[in-house]
Design a protein around this motif. Sequence first.
Motif, PDB file in Angstrom:
ATOM      1  N   ARG A 162      34.523  31.786  42.255  1.00  0.00           N
ATOM      2  CA  ARG A 162      35.467  30.950  43.006  1.00  0.00           C
ATOM      3  C   ARG A 162      36.730  30.729  42.191  1.00  0.00           C
ATOM      4  O   ARG A 162      37.856  30.819  42.706  1.00  0.00           O
ATOM      5  N   LEU A 163      36.564  30.450  40.915  1.00  0.00           N
ATOM      6  CA  LEU A 163      37.729  30.243  40.056  1.00  0.00           C
ATOM      7  C   LEU A 163      38.593  31.500  39.977  1.00  0.00           C
ATOM      8  O   LEU A 163      39.821  31.422  39.973  1.00  0.00           O
ATOM      9  N   VAL A 164      37.947  32.671  39.942  1.00  0.00           N
ATOM     10  CA  VAL A 164      38.703  33.926  39.906  1.00  0.00           C
ATOM     11  C   VAL A 164      39.495  34.111  41.189  1.00  0.00           C
ATOM     12  O   VAL A 164      40.667  34.514  41.167  1.00  0.00           O
ATOM     13  N   ASN A 165      38.867  33.817  42.322  1.00  0.00           N
ATOM     14  CA  ASN A 165      39.564  33.998  43.596  1.00  0.00           C
ATOM     15  C   ASN A 165      40.700  32.987  43.778  1.00  0.00           C
ATOM     16  O   ASN A 165      41.686  33.278  44.454  1.00  0.00           O
ATOM     17  N   GLU A 166      40.563  31.822  43.175  1.00  0.00           N
ATOM     18  CA  GLU A 166      41.658  30.858  43.222  1.00  0.00           C
ATOM     19  C   GLU A 166      42.796  31.266  42.296  1.00  0.00           C
ATOM     20  O   GLU A 166      43.964  30.985  42.575  1.00  0.00           O
ATOM     21  N   GLY A 167      42.461  31.946  41.199  1.00  0.00           N
ATOM     22  CA  GLY A 167      43.486  32.387  40.248  1.00  0.00           C
ATOM     23  C   GLY A 167      43.082  33.683  39.584  1.00  0.00           C
ATOM     24  O   GLY A 167      42.402  33.669  38.552  1.00  0.00           O
ATOM     25  N   PRO A 168      43.429  34.837  40.177  1.00  0.00           N
ATOM     26  CA  PRO A 168      43.010  36.131  39.626  1.00  0.00           C
ATOM     27  C   PRO A 168      43.432  36.372  38.186  1.00  0.00           C
ATOM     28  O   PRO A 168      42.910  37.280  37.545  1.00  0.00           O
ATOM     29  N   GLN A 169      44.377  35.572  37.671  1.00  0.00           N
ATOM     30  CA  GLN A 169      44.761  35.744  36.269  1.00  0.00           C
ATOM     31  C   GLN A 169      43.588  35.449  35.330  1.00  0.00           C
ATOM     32  O   GLN A 169      43.618  35.846  34.156  1.00  0.00           O
ATOM     33  N   ARG A 174      35.251  41.683  30.813  1.00  0.00           N
ATOM     34  CA  ARG A 174      34.140  41.014  30.123  1.00  0.00           C
ATOM     35  C   ARG A 174      33.566  39.892  30.985  1.00  0.00           C
ATOM     36  O   ARG A 174      32.344  39.708  31.059  1.00  0.00           O
ATOM     37  N   GLY A 175      34.434  39.135  31.645  1.00  0.00           N
ATOM     38  CA  GLY A 175      33.945  38.074  32.519  1.00  0.00           C
ATOM     39  C   GLY A 175      33.125  38.621  33.659  1.00  0.00           C
ATOM     40  O   GLY A 175      32.070  38.067  34.014  1.00  0.00           O
ATOM     41  N   ALA A 176      33.604  39.729  34.263  1.00  0.00           N
ATOM     42  CA  ALA A 176      32.851  40.342  35.355  1.00  0.00           C
ATOM     43  C   ALA A 176      31.482  40.815  34.876  1.00  0.00           C
ATOM     44  O   ALA A 176      30.470  40.655  35.558  1.00  0.00           O
ATOM     45  N   GLU A 177      31.456  41.394  33.677  1.00  0.00           N
ATOM     46  CA  GLU A 177      30.199  41.911  33.132  1.00  0.00           C
ATOM     47  C   GLU A 177      29.229  40.778  32.805  1.00  0.00           C
ATOM     48  O   GLU A 177      28.035  40.857  33.112  1.00  0.00           O
ATOM     49  N   TYR A 237      38.529  38.944  44.811  1.00  0.00           N
ATOM     50  CA  TYR A 237      38.999  39.832  43.750  1.00  0.00           C
ATOM     51  C   TYR A 237      38.026  39.895  42.583  1.00  0.00           C
ATOM     52  O   TYR A 237      38.412  40.207  41.451  1.00  0.00           O
ATOM     53  N   THR A 238      36.746  39.598  42.828  1.00  0.00           N
ATOM     54  CA  THR A 238      35.788  39.468  41.736  1.00  0.00           C
ATOM     55  C   THR A 238      35.116  40.776  41.357  1.00  0.00           C
ATOM     56  O   THR A 238      34.486  40.843  40.304  1.00  0.00           O
ATOM     57  N   VAL A 242      38.208  45.970  41.021  1.00  0.00           N
ATOM     58  CA  VAL A 242      39.518  45.339  41.208  1.00  0.00           C
ATOM     59  C   VAL A 242      39.986  44.687  39.912  1.00  0.00           C
ATOM     60  O   VAL A 242      41.162  44.768  39.543  1.00  0.00           O
ATOM     61  N   VAL A 243      39.056  44.047  39.202  1.00  0.00           N
ATOM     62  CA  VAL A 243      39.405  43.396  37.941  1.00  0.00           C
ATOM     63  C   VAL A 243      39.998  44.408  36.960  1.00  0.00           C
ATOM     64  O   VAL A 243      41.009  44.148  36.296  1.00  0.00           O
TER      65      VAL A 243
END
Length: 323
Positions: A162-169, A174-177, A237-238, A242-243
């Motif tokens: 959710r945090l990624v979708n609110e701010g893709p920056q 590494r976070g995705a993994e 965008y998670t 895409v990341v």
Amino acid sequence: MATSVTTRQLPRIVRDMTQTELPPEFDPLLDHYGTLTTDRDQLLWQWLYYVFPSFRLSSVPDEYGALARKAKFCFSVYMTVLDDLSERHLDKETFEQGRKIPFSSTRCDAEAPGADTEALALLQESWDLTKAYLSRAPRRGDFEELFEFDLRQSLNTMDYNRLVNEGPQLASPRGAEMYDTHNMLLFIYVDIDLAFSPDFDLADLATLRDVTWDAQRLARIGNWVTTWERELDECDYTSRVVVEALERGVVTEAEIRDDDVPNETIARRIKDAGIEREHLLSWNETYRSLVSREYDVDSVDLHSFVDGMRHLLEVDVKARGLK
């Protein structure tokens, strides 16, 4: 929503999936789901119920196979609804209340400000059904704490996404993994199977969980490479595909948020960058490593479990664009 196609147009494995009949006892739950949202359609539920047997632990005897499968299904409905609330709808208030439902140490407040009471009722129904099936597992008590531990990891994944979708920056490979992999729920499905495994030897648990780390990554890669285009249309965008496109400058955050830049244009650039192919090569490398190992365990067939990931990838690839 999934694309509408005729059965005749589908690959054989997908035709088999679309012909999967869900137990009638699920009808009230899925009818309830249908009255509240159109986020997912029937094909997703058929896909779930179809693929579960392919990676069921061999330690689950046939007498418990149907119960374990039904427990996984109802649990998946709970997690799918919760995931969509968090990642698609960015509904933090309802998510925060809904994530409390499975734990005796927390209480869901359906009257909390901003919470969707109807969605919480659906979450409660799906969890109650999950619990009813799990109550018939002969070793539920042995694995209950582990189940709750693994569940917390997957819930934290939803919050992270959710945090990624609110701010893709915030997004990073590494976070995705580290976080997004737990969204595949494989550890929890394994925990459910263990609860239904009377003869599983606890001495084999560490090895099983080591293998599950890699197997869950295989499942995640298959999902990443086959769903990222649909998720892009949903402003999700998670996906690591895409990341990594963002990380490498294939596309920019401004472009994916710009309604004037067609998603088809963005998708074409991501495909041309070869990121999907890189992940599939990584899948092959991990899979070959897993199947070549000798496992010093007696109470579960880990090669059969790993082979289930190969079948899961085949289904994901052939059902691409449909779920």
